[in-house]
Scaffold this motif. Structure first.
Motif, PDB file in Angstrom:
ATOM      1  N   GLY A 170       1.985   4.534  -1.153  1.00  0.00           N
ATOM      2  CA  GLY A 170       2.883   5.229  -0.251  1.00  0.00           C
ATOM      3  C   GLY A 170       2.042   6.239   0.501  1.00  0.00           C
ATOM      4  N   CYS A 171       2.655   7.030   1.382  1.00  0.00           N
ATOM      5  CA  CYS A 171       1.907   8.014   2.162  1.00  0.00           C
ATOM      6  C   CYS A 171       2.882   9.067   2.669  1.00  0.00           C
ATOM      7  CB  CYS A 171       1.232   7.317   3.345  1.00  0.00           C
ATOM      8  SG  CYS A 171       0.292   8.422   4.416  1.00  0.00           S
ATOM      9  N   LEU A 172       2.505  10.337   2.599  1.00  0.00           N
ATOM     10  CA  LEU A 172       3.392  11.402   3.084  1.00  0.00           C
ATOM     11  C   LEU A 172       3.692  11.247   4.574  1.00  0.00           C
ATOM     12  CD1 LEU A 172       1.945  14.502   1.184  1.00  0.00           C
ATOM     13  CD2 LEU A 172       4.221  13.494   0.887  1.00  0.00           C
TER      14      LEU A 172
ATOM     15  N   GLN B  30      -9.845   6.148  -1.555  1.00  0.00           N
ATOM     16  CA  GLN B  30      -9.992   5.148  -0.486  1.00  0.00           C
ATOM     17  C   GLN B  30      -8.881   5.284   0.554  1.00  0.00           C
ATOM     18  OE1 GLN B  30     -11.156   1.079  -2.113  1.00  0.00           O
ATOM     19  NE2 GLN B  30     -11.016   2.253  -4.019  1.00  0.00           N
ATOM     20  N   HIS B  31      -7.649   5.554   0.072  1.00  0.00           N
ATOM     21  CA  HIS B  31      -6.510   5.762   0.979  1.00  0.00           C
ATOM     22  C   HIS B  31      -6.774   6.973   1.886  1.00  0.00           C
ATOM     23  CE1 HIS B  31      -1.992   6.017   1.755  1.00  0.00           C
ATOM     24  NE2 HIS B  31      -2.401   7.217   2.140  1.00  0.00           N
ATOM     25  N   GLU B  32      -7.255   8.067   1.296  1.00  0.00           N
ATOM     26  CA  GLU B  32      -7.488   9.294   2.078  1.00  0.00           C
ATOM     27  C   GLU B  32      -8.681   9.149   3.026  1.00  0.00           C
ATOM     28  OE1 GLU B  32      -5.110  11.211   2.162  1.00  0.00           O
ATOM     29  OE2 GLU B  32      -4.121  10.611   0.301  1.00  0.00           O
ATOM     30  N   ILE B  33      -9.750   8.474   2.585  1.00  0.00           N
ATOM     31  CA  ILE B  33     -10.907   8.273   3.475  1.00  0.00           C
ATOM     32  C   ILE B  33     -10.503   7.407   4.668  1.00  0.00           C
ATOM     33  CG2 ILE B  33     -13.206   7.183   3.663  1.00  0.00           C
ATOM     34  CD1 ILE B  33     -13.922   8.404   0.970  1.00  0.00           C
ATOM     35  N   ASP B  34      -9.614   6.437   4.444  1.00  0.00           N
ATOM     36  CA  ASP B  34      -9.078   5.646   5.561  1.00  0.00           C
ATOM     37  C   ASP B  34      -8.437   6.547   6.624  1.00  0.00           C
ATOM     38  OD1 ASP B  34      -9.858   3.103   4.877  1.00  0.00           O
ATOM     39  OD2 ASP B  34      -7.882   2.423   4.204  1.00  0.00           O
ATOM     40  N   HIS B  35      -7.697   7.576   6.184  1.00  0.00           N
ATOM     41  CA  HIS B  35      -7.068   8.510   7.138  1.00  0.00           C
ATOM     42  C   HIS B  35      -8.129   9.138   8.058  1.00  0.00           C
ATOM     43  CE1 HIS B  35      -2.806   8.835   6.225  1.00  0.00           C
ATOM     44  NE2 HIS B  35      -3.029   8.963   4.932  1.00  0.00           N
ATOM     45  N   LEU B  36      -9.322   9.407   7.522  1.00  0.00           N
ATOM     46  CA  LEU B  36     -10.377  10.050   8.315  1.00  0.00           C
ATOM     47  C   LEU B  36     -10.873   9.134   9.435  1.00  0.00           C
ATOM     48  CD1 LEU B  36     -12.484  11.758   5.468  1.00  0.00           C
ATOM     49  CD2 LEU B  36     -10.383  12.557   6.551  1.00  0.00           C
TER      50      LEU B  36
ATOM     51  N   ILE C 220      -5.923  15.264   8.844  1.00  0.00           N
ATOM     52  CA  ILE C 220      -5.253  14.732  10.045  1.00  0.00           C
ATOM     53  C   ILE C 220      -3.740  14.637   9.829  1.00  0.00           C
ATOM     54  CG2 ILE C 220      -5.471  12.250   9.469  1.00  0.00           C
ATOM     55  CD1 ILE C 220      -5.905  13.887  12.960  1.00  0.00           C
ATOM     56  N   GLN C 221      -3.311  14.595   8.565  1.00  0.00           N
ATOM     57  CA  GLN C 221      -1.873  14.533   8.276  1.00  0.00           C
ATOM     58  C   GLN C 221      -1.171  15.862   8.529  1.00  0.00           C
ATOM     59  OE1 GLN C 221      -2.604  12.549   4.216  1.00  0.00           O
ATOM     60  NE2 GLN C 221      -0.630  11.735   4.840  1.00  0.00           N
ATOM     61  N   VAL C 222      -1.967  16.930   8.716  1.00  0.00           N
ATOM     62  CA  VAL C 222      -1.391  18.206   9.140  1.00  0.00           C
ATOM     63  C   VAL C 222      -1.933  18.575  10.526  1.00  0.00           C
ATOM     64  CG1 VAL C 222      -0.812  19.071   6.839  1.00  0.00           C
ATOM     65  CG2 VAL C 222      -3.092  19.515   7.770  1.00  0.00           C
TER      66      VAL C 222
HETATM   67 CO    CO Z   1      -1.647   8.782   3.394  1.00  0.00          CO
END
Ligand code: CO
Ligand code: QAP
Length: 175
Positions: free
Chosen positions: A94-96, A136-142, A49-51
């Motif tokens: 942090g997060c891109l 956990q950070h990346e699964i949150d993005h989903l 989702i970040q792209v």
């Molecule tokens: Co992030």
């Protein structure tokens, strides 16, 4: 091909990503493009989702003891699910998609994750340390959740203020 990173406050970051059903060339191209994008942006983790793709796809590439990132340690996760969790840990995340802002977030210390690889094979991994936090950070993005959504009310306010000021500075330096 390097893709453009979607940055907060873009609404797409709130979308819920969809389960992958076809493990085809299109998925492989997305994974390759995400890797190029993550590495050239100095990231250690990236969700689709970040792209701009609302798909349950994420990448992790945690640096080794010498702080070097190698493709050998790249993990691609499709349709990941956390099946076990224990303990609590805090890390300055942090997060891109939220450039230049870092803040402490509480996470589970150890987790077990079931997922599929790029060919649809079922996998399971036990993780702790930075890998556990990153997953956990990346699964949150989903689920459309950003690390800033986990901050206390006062820290979130502090973030909004700092971030708005930074965005203004960015614009001014362009013109
Ligand atoms: Co992030
Ligand atoms: C998620 O984050 C994560 O602000 C991955 O200017 C966060 O790769 C995993 C980055 C915390 C584990 C712990 C952020 C790069 C990269 C920035 C990232 C920036 C440049 C963030």
């Amino acid at each position: 091909m390097k893709l453009t990173i979607v940055e907060y406050p873009d609404k797409r970051l709130k979308e819920k990503s969809k389960t992958i059903e076809r493990f085809d060339k299109e998925l492989h191209q997305l994974l390759d493009d995400m890797y190029e994008t993550m590495i050239s942006s100095n990231g250690i983790g990236l969700a689709a989702i970040q792209v701009g793709h609302a798909k349950r796809v994420l990448l992790l590439n945690i640096p080794d003891e010498n702080d070097e990132q190698s493709i050998e340690s790249l993990i691609e996760m499709i349709n990941p699910v956390i099946t076990q969790k224990s303990g609590v840990t805090t890390y300055q995340e942090g997060c891109l998609s939220v450039p230049s802002f870092y803040e402490d977030v509480d996470r589970h210390e150890s987790i077990t994750v079931n997922y599929q690889d790029r060919d649809g094979n079922t996998k399971s991994i036990e993780a702790d340390g930075l890998l556990s936090i990153a997953i956990q950070h990346e699964i949150d993005h989903l689920q459309g959740i950003l690390f800033i959504d986990k901050l206390s009310y006062s820290r979130r306010k502090k973030f909004e203020k700092e971030y708005k000021r930074m965005q203004k500075e960015k614009k001014c330096s362009k013109s």
